[in-house]
Design an enzyme around this catalytic site. Structure first.
Site, PDB file in Angstrom:
ATOM      1  N   CYS A  53       0.849  -1.189   0.000  1.00  0.00           N
ATOM      2  CA  CYS A  53       0.000   0.000   0.000  1.00  0.00           C
ATOM      3  C   CYS A  53       0.886   1.241   0.000  1.00  0.00           C
ATOM      4  O   CYS A  53       2.092   1.167   0.197  1.00  0.00           O
ATOM      5  CB  CYS A  53      -0.890   0.009   1.240  1.00  0.00           C
ATOM      6  SG  CYS A  53      -1.799  -1.543   1.489  1.00  0.00           S
ATOM      7  N   ARG A  83       1.157   1.565  -5.995  1.00  0.00           N
ATOM      8  CA  ARG A  83       1.326   0.617  -4.899  1.00  0.00           C
ATOM      9  C   ARG A  83       0.040  -0.125  -4.546  1.00  0.00           C
ATOM     10  O   ARG A  83       0.075  -1.083  -3.778  1.00  0.00           O
ATOM     11  CB  ARG A  83       1.821   1.348  -3.643  1.00  0.00           C
ATOM     12  CG  ARG A  83       3.263   1.799  -3.732  1.00  0.00           C
ATOM     13  CD  ARG A  83       3.639   2.621  -2.518  1.00  0.00           C
ATOM     14  NE  ARG A  83       5.073   2.869  -2.457  1.00  0.00           N
ATOM     15  CZ  ARG A  83       5.928   2.128  -1.770  1.00  0.00           C
ATOM     16  NH1 ARG A  83       5.505   1.095  -1.087  1.00  0.00           N
ATOM     17  NH2 ARG A  83       7.218   2.425  -1.759  1.00  0.00           N
ATOM     18  N   ASN A  90       1.030   0.237   5.753  1.00  0.00           N
ATOM     19  CA  ASN A  90       1.484  -0.560   4.615  1.00  0.00           C
ATOM     20  C   ASN A  90       2.231  -1.757   5.174  1.00  0.00           C
ATOM     21  O   ASN A  90       3.169  -1.599   5.955  1.00  0.00           O
ATOM     22  CB  ASN A  90       2.420   0.266   3.715  1.00  0.00           C
ATOM     23  CG  ASN A  90       3.158  -0.593   2.716  1.00  0.00           C
ATOM     24  OD1 ASN A  90       2.636  -1.589   2.232  1.00  0.00           O
ATOM     25  ND2 ASN A  90       4.390  -0.227   2.402  1.00  0.00           N
ATOM     26  N   GLY A  91       1.835  -2.967   4.783  1.00  0.00           N
ATOM     27  CA  GLY A  91       2.532  -4.159   5.247  1.00  0.00           C
ATOM     28  C   GLY A  91       1.590  -5.147   5.900  1.00  0.00           C
ATOM     29  O   GLY A  91       0.372  -5.109   5.699  1.00  0.00           O
ATOM     30  N   LYS A 136       3.905 -11.214 -19.063  1.00  0.00           N
ATOM     31  CA  LYS A 136       3.223  -9.983 -19.456  1.00  0.00           C
ATOM     32  C   LYS A 136       1.804 -10.275 -19.933  1.00  0.00           C
ATOM     33  O   LYS A 136       0.868  -9.545 -19.616  1.00  0.00           O
ATOM     34  CB  LYS A 136       4.002  -9.276 -20.570  1.00  0.00           C
ATOM     35  CG  LYS A 136       5.228  -8.549 -20.099  1.00  0.00           C
ATOM     36  CD  LYS A 136       4.854  -7.348 -19.246  1.00  0.00           C
ATOM     37  CE  LYS A 136       6.085  -6.777 -18.553  1.00  0.00           C
ATOM     38  NZ  LYS A 136       6.619  -7.643 -17.494  1.00  0.00           N
ATOM     39  N   GLU A 193      -0.347 -11.043 -16.943  1.00  0.00           N
ATOM     40  CA  GLU A 193      -0.546  -9.898 -16.056  1.00  0.00           C
ATOM     41  C   GLU A 193      -1.628  -8.953 -16.541  1.00  0.00           C
ATOM     42  O   GLU A 193      -2.439  -8.477 -15.732  1.00  0.00           O
ATOM     43  CB  GLU A 193       0.775  -9.105 -15.939  1.00  0.00           C
ATOM     44  CG  GLU A 193       1.801  -9.719 -15.034  1.00  0.00           C
ATOM     45  CD  GLU A 193       3.047  -8.851 -14.951  1.00  0.00           C
ATOM     46  OE1 GLU A 193       3.554  -8.648 -13.835  1.00  0.00           O
ATOM     47  OE2 GLU A 193       3.513  -8.368 -16.008  1.00  0.00           O
ATOM     48  N   HIS A 197       8.785 -32.697 -23.621  1.00  0.00           N
ATOM     49  CA  HIS A 197       8.818 -33.336 -22.312  1.00  0.00           C
ATOM     50  C   HIS A 197       7.579 -33.007 -21.492  1.00  0.00           C
ATOM     51  O   HIS A 197       7.618 -33.046 -20.260  1.00  0.00           O
ATOM     52  CB  HIS A 197      10.087 -32.927 -21.561  1.00  0.00           C
ATOM     53  CG  HIS A 197      11.340 -33.415 -22.183  1.00  0.00           C
ATOM     54  ND1 HIS A 197      11.785 -34.721 -22.075  1.00  0.00           N
ATOM     55  CD2 HIS A 197      12.241 -32.790 -22.984  1.00  0.00           C
ATOM     56  CE1 HIS A 197      12.903 -34.860 -22.749  1.00  0.00           C
ATOM     57  NE2 HIS A 197      13.208 -33.698 -23.319  1.00  0.00           N
ATOM     58  N   TRP A 209      -3.624  -1.940  -1.345  1.00  0.00           N
ATOM     59  CA  TRP A 209      -3.604  -3.223  -2.015  1.00  0.00           C
ATOM     60  C   TRP A 209      -3.970  -4.235  -0.945  1.00  0.00           C
ATOM     61  O   TRP A 209      -3.247  -4.417   0.025  1.00  0.00           O
ATOM     62  CB  TRP A 209      -2.225  -3.527  -2.599  1.00  0.00           C
ATOM     63  CG  TRP A 209      -2.193  -4.757  -3.449  1.00  0.00           C
ATOM     64  CD1 TRP A 209      -2.491  -4.860  -4.764  1.00  0.00           C
ATOM     65  CD2 TRP A 209      -1.819  -6.079  -3.025  1.00  0.00           C
ATOM     66  NE1 TRP A 209      -2.340  -6.152  -5.206  1.00  0.00           N
ATOM     67  CE2 TRP A 209      -1.932  -6.932  -4.151  1.00  0.00           C
ATOM     68  CE3 TRP A 209      -1.417  -6.636  -1.813  1.00  0.00           C
ATOM     69  CZ2 TRP A 209      -1.653  -8.286  -4.103  1.00  0.00           C
ATOM     70  CZ3 TRP A 209      -1.137  -7.993  -1.749  1.00  0.00           C
ATOM     71  CH2 TRP A 209      -1.259  -8.797  -2.889  1.00  0.00           C
ATOM     72  N   GLU A 247       9.172 -14.043 -19.891  1.00  0.00           N
ATOM     73  CA  GLU A 247       8.717 -12.657 -19.784  1.00  0.00           C
ATOM     74  C   GLU A 247       7.482 -12.419 -20.648  1.00  0.00           C
ATOM     75  O   GLU A 247       6.526 -11.755 -20.218  1.00  0.00           O
ATOM     76  CB  GLU A 247       9.853 -11.711 -20.187  1.00  0.00           C
ATOM     77  CG  GLU A 247       9.444 -10.269 -20.456  1.00  0.00           C
ATOM     78  CD  GLU A 247       8.994  -9.484 -19.241  1.00  0.00           C
ATOM     79  OE1 GLU A 247       8.598  -8.314 -19.405  1.00  0.00           O
ATOM     80  OE2 GLU A 247       9.011 -10.035 -18.120  1.00  0.00           O
ATOM     81  N   LYS A 249       2.493  -2.278  -8.195  1.00  0.00           N
ATOM     82  CA  LYS A 249       3.819  -2.082  -8.785  1.00  0.00           C
ATOM     83  C   LYS A 249       4.931  -2.530  -7.856  1.00  0.00           C
ATOM     84  O   LYS A 249       5.861  -3.196  -8.262  1.00  0.00           O
ATOM     85  CB  LYS A 249       3.986  -0.603  -9.141  1.00  0.00           C
ATOM     86  CG  LYS A 249       5.270  -0.280  -9.859  1.00  0.00           C
ATOM     87  CD  LYS A 249       5.204  -0.735 -11.290  1.00  0.00           C
ATOM     88  CE  LYS A 249       6.423  -0.336 -12.077  1.00  0.00           C
ATOM     89  NZ  LYS A 249       6.416  -0.936 -13.418  1.00  0.00           N
TER      90      LYS A 249
END
Length: 607
Positions: free
Chosen positions: A2, A27, A98-99, A483, A486, A502, A74, A479, A602
């Site tokens: 947050c 955040r 935050n946390g 993306k 996300e 495999h 968040w 990557e 983020k």
């Protein structure tokens, strides 16, 4: 993860707090709120969802008061509802956090047994109720705050204001960043310098375990043992200028088109175009003597570190481990005497990477960080830091910061190779020239935007997508898949192309696009063979290659997009751009929130 902010101001606090929260919205954007001190106590406004909802509430019912705190959330404990939104408050105190308070269940049970009535599902409310209990028992705010800190465990940054104390703001940090801003007759508190940049350039950072008493006259810092300490006030380099989208639809689109400039600015820090040499600053270890390197990070930064491992082992012949930081911190690996570590992070505040940094330093490793924020906790805690020059990255999905990290790692690999005499001066010049050409090639790739957008129209129809690459392009396949997941919410997986048979080949049918990173070079024939196996089973092969590789791929691939012809060394940096651009266009076609995808933030500052 947050964002929190606090103000002791001369004018109305709410507009300042709201503007600072806009800078912290990366955040978290599940809910937001502001509380201010008014003559008859504490007044607050909260709203579920993004910050615009809170702005609308404040427009309808403004907040008075020149001292206040704000929060953008968040969600960790409790659903993202208005009821669970911060600030949490009683008639005596309001708190933003935050946390995670890890012992919240134990504290909640204790307080409820004493008659406390909880209104939310959050861990934060345990701090508020415990603090309120101390206040009700007659403690003054500073003493009550210090006593409450002694009872809570976890990783957090906290700010609090108190009814009847209109020029007092308290803050504390344990495992999450917090900065104090110094103004003229005004004081500020925030999760990072970016939030405070429009308000002041004079910043002091709380260190681990610190707490702070802020009044309009200044700040008094205390360590975890409540002993007074001094914390240096520095002039932040973070700009207070507003970060805008310009003519682009989304921040992510703008940041994608900044790849060439960011790569150029970053490479110019470490390469001499006149002599074609790598110029590294003083490092905390001797690359000619270091026995082993540990590379660690989270998310896209880890994938950059993964590519770095390929480069460093090949060019410098230094044995490397590449570990996800959240695993490294608990795997407790044996660390070699005289070893070193390279940490990679955009924000420099990622909780798991910071915990890995602590583990590595305790294990005697010299730590070099690659970060985008020079004043971050990671940069300040490492033995040395190398900076990417990506500028603010507002889109939650990392783009330009990722390629800037790759650029720094590529320079390190070449520099290490020369230091260990594994590559010649001629080789150094050739590789340096290849890197110096990357920005112009990046611009050429962006000119393929229309082709990539057409490919996205096909990928957007899929439920599942596979990305394949070999060698140093395998992490770029990861990557690409990351993306796409996300921001478009399409299930995607990245694989080393040789691993397809495999297991993953069982997933392939005519509904599954197979996105291949397949430039010409030593691994082309093998990758091409893997792709033919996919095509033979009905897979829809869509390839990124170059002019030399295109003819062979066109014999069986549904789509082939030609990228500039480059050597294997710089290929990972350049192939990252089209897979990011592909994900962006797919997300736009699907109508998702590109800049603020669901459930993500983020900067991940909690475990």
């Amino acid at each position: 993860m947050c964002g929190i902010v606090g103000v002791i101001g001369r004018a109305a606090a709410a507009p300042l707090l709201l503007d600072a929260l806009r800078r912290l919205e990366y955040r978290g954007y599940d809910s937001a709120g502001i509380a201010t001190l008014v003559p008859d106590g504490i007044d607050r406004r909260r709203a579920e969802g993004k910050l615009g909802n809170l702005a609308a509430v404040l427009e309808r019912t403004p907040l008075n008061g020149t001292t206040g705190i704000g929060h953008t959330r968040w969600a960790t404990h409790g659903a993202p509802t208005e009821r669970n939104a911060h600030p949490h408050a009683t008639s005596r105190v309001a708190v933003v956090h935050n946390g995670i308070i890890e012992n919240h269940a134990e504290l909640r049970a204790e307080l409820e047994s004493e008659g406390a009535l909880f209104e939310t599902e959050t861990d934060t409310e345990t701090f508020v109720r415990l603090l309120d209990k101390h206040l009700a028992g007659g403690m003054a705010p500073v003493a009550a705050f210090a006593a409450t800190l002694k009872r809570v465990h976890g990783a957090f940054a906290i700010a609090a204001v108190f009814a009847g104390h209109p020029r007092l703001l308290l803050g504390a940090r344990q495992g999450a960043p917090l900065a104090v801003g110094f103004g003229e007759g005004e004081m500020f508190l925030g999760s990072d310098a970016l939030a405070l940049a429009p308000l002041t350039r004079r910043i002091a950072y709380l260190e681990e375990g610190d707490w702070v008493v802020i009044t309009e006259e200044g700040a008094n810092f205390f360590d975890a043992a409540d002993a007074p300490v001094q914390r240096a006030v520095v002039q932040t380099a973070v700009s207070g200028a507003a970060v805008g989208k310009g003519n682009y639809r989304h921040f992510m689109e703008k940041e994608l088109h900044e790849h060439p400039a960011v790569l150029g600015d970053t490479l110019r820090q470490y390469l001499d175009p006149g002599t074609l040499e790598v110029r590294l600053p003083r490092l905390p270890f001797d690359p000619a003597k270091v026995p082993r390197l540990t590379l660690t990070a989270c998310g896209s930064a880890f994938l950059a570190a993964h590519v770095g491992r390929y480069w460093i082992e090949k060019l410098a012949r230094i044995p490397c481990d590449a570990d996800v930081a959240s695993e490294l911190r608990y795997r407790d690996p044996p660390l070699p005497e005289g070893g070193a570590a390279i940490l990679v992070s955009q924000s420099g505040e990622t909780a798991d990477t910071m915990a890995a940094l602590k583990l590595l330093k305790e294990g005697g490793q010299k730590v070099l960080s690659i970060v985008n924020v020079p004043e971050s906790t990671m940069a300040r805690s490492s033995d040395a830091a190398l900076l990417t020059v990506a500028g603010p990255e507002v889109g939650v999905a990392s783009t330009k910061a990722f390629t800037a990290q790759l650029a720094v790692l590529a320079c390190l690999a070449v520099g290490f190779g020369r230091a260990r005499k594994q590559i010649s001066q001629v080789d150094e010049g050739r590789l340096t020239q290849a890197l110096l050409s990357v920005p112009s090639f990046a611009a050429e790739i962006l000119d393929r935007d229309a082709e990539i957008r057409a490919l996205a129209a096909e990928v957007a129809k899929a439920r599942d997508v596979l990305f394949l690459g070999r060698g140093s392009l395998f992490p770029i396949a990861l990557e690409g898949a990351l993306k796409l997941k996300e921001i478009s919410y399409i299930h995607a997986e990245g694989y080393a192309a040789g691993e397809m048979k495999h297991g993953p080949i069982a997933l392939i049918d005519s509904a599954v696009p197979v996105i291949a990173l397949c430039p010409s070079g030593p691994l082309f024939e093998k990758t091409c063979s893997n792709l033919q196996e996919a095509a033979a089973r009905g897979g829809r092969v869509m390839a990124f290659t170059d002019a030399q590789g295109a003819p062979a791929l066109r014999r069986f691939a549904e789509h082939v997009i030609e990228l500039p012809t480059v050597g294997a060394f710089s290929a990972p940096i350049l192939h990252a751009i089209p897979v990011q651009l592909l994900a962006y266009h797919v997300a736009v076609l699907k109508g998702t929130d590109v800049d603020q995808p669901r459930n993500l933030a983020k900067s991940v500052t909690v475990e």
